[in-house]
Design a protein around this motif. Structure first.
Motif, PDB file in Angstrom:
ATOM      1  N   ARG A 166       0.834  -1.206   0.000  1.00  0.00           N
ATOM      2  CA  ARG A 166       0.000   0.000   0.000  1.00  0.00           C
ATOM      3  C   ARG A 166       0.862   1.246   0.000  1.00  0.00           C
ATOM      4  NH1 ARG A 166      -3.701   0.549   4.993  1.00  0.00           N
ATOM      5  NH2 ARG A 166      -4.882   1.936   3.661  1.00  0.00           N
ATOM      6  N   ALA A 167       0.407   2.259  -0.712  1.00  0.00           N
ATOM      7  CA  ALA A 167       1.132   3.534  -0.694  1.00  0.00           C
ATOM      8  C   ALA A 167       1.018   4.200   0.674  1.00  0.00           C
ATOM      9  CB  ALA A 167       0.560   4.473  -1.764  1.00  0.00           C
ATOM     10  N   GLU A 168      -0.009   3.776   1.448  1.00  0.00           N
ATOM     11  CA  GLU A 168      -0.210   4.389   2.764  1.00  0.00           C
ATOM     12  C   GLU A 168       0.766   3.866   3.815  1.00  0.00           C
ATOM     13  OE1 GLU A 168      -2.413   3.180   0.751  1.00  0.00           O
ATOM     14  OE2 GLU A 168      -4.348   4.175   0.835  1.00  0.00           O
ATOM     15  N   TYR A 169       1.707   3.026   3.406  1.00  0.00           N
ATOM     16  CA  TYR A 169       2.709   2.488   4.326  1.00  0.00           C
ATOM     17  C   TYR A 169       4.117   2.951   3.923  1.00  0.00           C
ATOM     18  CZ  TYR A 169      -0.612  -0.937   6.367  1.00  0.00           C
ATOM     19  OH  TYR A 169      -1.657  -1.559   7.031  1.00  0.00           O
ATOM     20  N   GLY A 207       0.704   0.261  -4.238  1.00  0.00           N
ATOM     21  CA  GLY A 207      -0.725   0.407  -4.453  1.00  0.00           C
ATOM     22  C   GLY A 207      -1.025   1.896  -4.531  1.00  0.00           C
TER      23      GLY A 207
END
Lengths: 525, 175
Positions: A166-169, A207
């Motif tokens: 995920r890009a959120e990580y 992602g």
């Protein structure tokens, strides 16, 4: 080269032991070291064995604790691929991403097919709200995942691996890049690993905020540069997957178990957990719980033990109402079923799922209808739109729930709701749609009285749904009668100097009573 | 379909703050394989450079990677991470995952909306703040979470919201 790894291990272990000796929060254990805080007393950490103990930015730490030894043993002794697959199959390791598919069977399928390329994809698109097990593993022990992928690659004959994260990580992304570079630098990854004939390269693919990309076929679409729309599975992914080649997609936690299984053997793994679900599972114990955090316990542990013995029960001394497992694909477990054991079969039997491990604790201040609506809102937002049942069905379910919460529900809505939920579940193209109705169906099953209260009596027992708020006269009422005199529909009764009462059926919720009360003894809830 | 990159014909701004970004983007694309599978990676780089994905960039990417612009646009609008509108200096990401939700995240969102006088996904007129309601950010034991650019604010209460906003206004004034 294998001797090189061995000498590194000896050298680094000495330094590592010295560092551990001055720490007060660790002690030696069967798998290396373990954390001693009481939160970890009842946990058995395999996937999280290094979390909080090693420095994730130092490959030396990972090597000190036998890191990459499982891979080295395979290569040095030239273990046949079929034997590796057999070991994993025998261990009965099942996918930890939620579906619980036998990993060995997946690998065996991919090994069976000959192709110019084969791929290992690590599913790190952990999208379930309330779950962060994979994030923790990637941030605190990235090498463990890399080694797991390499072993999988060796077993099935893959030359390339992708970690779809995920890009959120961003921290996980950074640490993975560092770990890959470190491993390649020492010949533990990349071309001719440790001098053998086996080459395996790993790259990251980010992602971009689409929950549906956690679904295997959607993930492959995304890696191929398209919108994450799931595919109709004409062929098994292990037969024709990414770019048409045999592909293995494994979850982060699944891969994190591979090293230990190869080192200690399938029998060891089978000795933990239950017969059909061996090993451990990491749960993210969050919500209204006293001790929130990641919990890894053997499969088959009763839910009660996790919530009370490890989690410390509900926060602020509240009473437990439900435990939500499996994220937006899962169900709510009522307090009456707190003794359910945590394994694939038992959870499925009561209408929930293990899922990726999210475990949200809810108390009596949570409205189960509102929770169902929350998950439905999420699903409608994340639905890719390809198939009709999910795109349209889930939207209708959400609309019905919103009407019910606004106080406009009718008894037939409950029948329609169940019917549409079952239809969406049975006819959607992919797992997202198929499991989207689970929160609604399970809350309707175990909290039917709450739904009925919303629909028939137009009240929200948990006082959450604002559209169903009621005016309540508190004990601080002095019995002056001002509210009674100001009520336009005369729905308040009571004697002088005695606590007055509002008749909710007749109340029009105008608020005149609240405004009139001289001692603020009337509240809107 | 050729594997070799030619210099792009899409007209790119030669002056202004974004001109440099376009040069960097062209250079970056040339390091990637000239295939559809490079699209998302390139779009991430574009978002990192510009803060959003401008129309011109979409045309440029489509031309260089040999993908129809409609597909580039389709990918951009499918993934919630990418945006066609410029964002504010400070992106206030309010996590609305399950754990944060039961810990009162909705009220936090509403307080921010009220204080900044904008709705979720909008940017304030002075271009300072964008409210970004997000899905689970993965820090559930510290719920409710608010992330402003790279700063993580754990266990936020509605009372703290004005202070958080003030913190960044001050920071912006000193830059």
């Amino acid at each position: 080269m294998y001797n090189q790894l061995r000498s590194w291990q000896t050298e680094y272990r000495q330094e590592f032991d010295k560092r551990m000796a001055v720490r007060e929060d660790v002690e030696v254990s069967e798998l290396g070291y373990r954390l001693t805080d009481s939160f970890y007393a009842k946990q058995y950490r395999i996937a999280l064995r290094n979390s909080g103990i090693i420095d994730p930015l130092k490959i030396e730490d990972y090597i000190a604790l036998d890191g990459y030894k499982a891979l080295a043993d395979l290569l040095e002794n030239q273990i046949p691929q079929a034997d590796v697959v057999a070991e994993i199959s025998e261990s009965l390791l099942r996918g930890r991403g939620g579906a619980g598919f036998p990993t060995g069977r997946k690998w065996a399928e991919a090994l069976k097919h000959d192709a110019e390329h084969k791929f290992i994809i690590c599913n790190a698109d952990e999208g379930d709200p309330g779950a962060y097990m994979d994030r923790n593993i990637l941030e605190t022990d990235p090498h463990c995942v890399l080694e797991g992928m390499a072993i999988a690659g060796y077993a099935v004959g893959a030359d390339f691996g992708y970690i779809y994260v995920r890009a959120e990580y961003p921290v996980a992304v950074k640490r993975l890049k560092i770990a890959i570079a470190q491993a390649e630098e020492r010949g533990l990854l990349g071309k001719n690993i440790m001098g053998s004939d086996f080459s395996f390269h790993i790259e990251l693919r980010l992602g971009a905020g689409a929950f549906v990309c956690g679904e295997g076929t959607a993930m492959m679409e995304s890696i191929e540069g398209r919108r994450g729309l799931p595919r109709v599975k004409k062929y098994r992914t292990a037969h024709k997957g990414l770019f048409g080649y045999p592909t293995i997609i494994n979850n982060v936690e699944t891969l994190a178990n591979v090293h230990m299984i190869m080192l200690k053997g399938a029998k060891w793994f089978r000795s933990i957990g239950t017969e059909k679900s061996p090993g451990t599972k990491v749960f993210a114990l969050v919500g209204k719980v006293a001790n929130a955090g990641l919990v890894e316990v053997p499969m088959g542990t009763p839910l009660r033990e996790v919530v009370y013995d490890i989690g410390g029960g509900c926060k602020d001394g509240k009473e437990l109402k439900a435990v939500q497992t499996g994220g937006p694909s899962g169900g709510c477990i009522p307090t009456s079923l707190i003794d359910t054991t945590l394994d694939f079969e038992s959870l499925a039997a009561i209408g929930s799922i293990m899922g990726s491990g999210g475990m949200v604790i809810m108390d009596n201040d949570d409205c189960m209808v509102d929770i169902a609506r929350f998950f439905m809102e999420f699903t409608v937002d994340e639905s890719c739109g390809k198939c009709t049942p999910c795109r349209i069905g889930n939207k209708r379910i959400l609309e019905m729930l919103e009407r019910i919460i606004a106080g406009m529900g009718e008894p037939r809505d409950l029948r329609y709701l169940k019917l549409i939920c079952e239809t969406v579940r049975d006819t959607s193209l992919c797992g997202l749609g198929q499991s989207a109705p689970n929160p609604v169906l399970s809350t309707m099953k175990y909290f039917a009285n709450e739904y009925e209260a919303h629909v028939k009596e137009k009240i929200c027992p948990a006082h959450v749904c604002k559209g169903l708020a009621q005016y309540i006269i508190l004990d601080s009422c002095i019995g002056c009668g001002k509210c009674k005199r100001n009520c336009p529909v005369s729905c308040i009764t009571g004697e002088i100097k005695e606590k007055h009462v509002i008749d909710h059926d007749a109340c029009i919720k105008c608020g005149a009573c609240e405004a009139a009360c001289p001692v603020h003894a009337i509240e809107k809830r | 379909m050729s594997d070799v990159y030619k210099d792009p014909r899409t007209p790119l701004p030669q002056e202004g703050s974004e001109a440099e970004h376009y040069k960097e983007l062209v250079a970056y694309i040339k390091t990637k394989p000239r295939r559809e599978s490079s699209l998302i990676d390139v779009m991430h780089r574009t978002q990192d450079l510009f803060g959003y994905v401008p129309r011109t960039a979409q045309l440029l990417i489509g031309e260089m990677l040999d993908i129809p612009t409609s597909k580039v646009y389709g990918v951009l609008t499918f993934y919630s991470y990418f945006t066609e509108k410029p964002k504010g200096v400070y992106g206030i990401s309010i996590c609305l995952g399950t754990a944060c939700y039961v810990k009162g995240a909705q009220k936090i969102l509403e307080t921010f909306e009220e204080q900044l006088q904008i709705k979720g996904n909008d940017t304030t007129e002075d271009g300072l703040f964008t409210i970004v309601p997000t899905r689970c950010l993965g820090d559930c034991s510290n719920a409710p979470i608010v992330i402003v650019n790279e700063d993580v604010w754990p266990q936020v209460t509605p009372e703290q919201v004005p202070d958080i906003i003030e913190h960044y206004r001050k920071e912006a004034a000193h830059v």
